[in-house]
Design a protein around this motif. Structure first.
Motif: not given
Length: 282
Positions: A108-114, A118-122, A124-125, A131-138
């Motif tokens: 998910a981090a790769l897909l949003v380009g971070v 080593d993530m900042t809190s922003e 990580m949000d 990940l919330r986009e994916q959850r109902p599809l699984l």
């Protein structure tokens, strides 16, 4: 298993070594007692978190491989080679992903380009939103690859995050599947053996680790599961044709030029809490 049984050797992946060591779970391994230490690919034996002082390491690398999307080629034709397949609404209810911090949140981090490691809190949000986009599809978050393979074979699933071994197993069964090479990069991992801090049978632990680094052991790992062995000698025992069929290069450094190596995540504990919250619907 007998009551009170406690293992002396464990088989973790590299991303866990720093945390296990910090918790005081490990004892150093003397490389002079590892018969085939010099046969291990340098890219693995020189990993930073393995080093425990002169002539000592915290883990002896044994296997390596990839994590990617395994999909049914008869049910998904000419797809974009991207991790986004596991976020595609047209496959809702027919896909699954791995329930582990260093797998699904990392992608998910790769897909949003971070930077997943080593993530900042922003940042990580942003990953949490993805990940919330994916959850109902699984269909499922899981580490039970046997069930995933059965569901792919039956057509209940059309795509899932898996490791090399699932692709090898299903192809041998004649199931039309392909192990994707996503444009964002497969994940590459390495795992190995550690000796636990309170091991009672240290000499036997060394014997066990040495047996796993024998050529025949590595050869079986490659041929039976499609995983890479950590030693050059194991690859020398497997034909070029077999390796090409498994899409496994004889030199892991060649693979790492196009994949994402799964190392320690600085915010591992925070990401784990976030992932649990997302899975629970938060």
């Amino acid at each position: 298993m007998k009551a009170g049984f406690r293992p002396d050797v464990a088989h973790p992946c590299y991303d866990k070594i720093a945390r296990w060591n910090k918790e005081g779970l490990l004892q150093p391994i003397e490389t002079a007692k590892i018969k085939n230490w010099d046969k291990i690919f340098p890219v693995f034996r020189n990993l930073p978190d393995l080093q425990a002082g002169e002539g000592k390491v915290w883990m002896v690398p044994w296997d390596w491989g990839n994590t990617s999307v395994l999909y049914r080629t008869d049910m998904i034709e000419n797809p974009e080679q991207s991790w986004n397949m596991l976020w595609d609404k047209q496959y809702a209810g027919r896909s699954a992903t791995i329930d582990a911090v260093h797998d699904t949140p990392l992608v998910a981090a790769l897909l949003v380009g971070v930077n997943p490691f080593d993530m900042t809190s922003e940042e990580m949000d942003k990953v949490a939103d993805k990940l919330r986009e994916q959850r109902p599809l699984l269909t499922a978050y899981t580490t039970d690859m046997t069930s995933v393979e059965q569901s792919l074979a039956s057509g209940q699933l059309v795509a899932a995050m898996t490791w090399n071994a699932s692709a090898v197993a299903l192809k041998r069964q004649g199931v039309p599947v392909e192990f994707m090479n996503p444009k964002e990069g497969m994940l590459t991992w390495t795992c190995g053996y550690v000796i636990l801090k309170d091991a009672k049978n240290v000499d036997l632990a060394y014997d066990f680790i040495n047996s796993r680094l024998e050529q025949d052991s590595g050869k079986a790992l490659i041929q039976n599961y499609g995983y890479g062995a950590s030693t050059t000698t194991a690859f020398e025992a497997v034909s070029k044709e077999e390796l090409e069929g498994l899409k496994l290069p004889a030199d892991p450094e060649a693979m790492l030029k196009t994949t994402v190596f799964t190392g320690p995540m600085k915010q591992n504990d925070d990401i784990a809490k976030m992932f649990e919250k997302v899975k629970a619907g938060g």
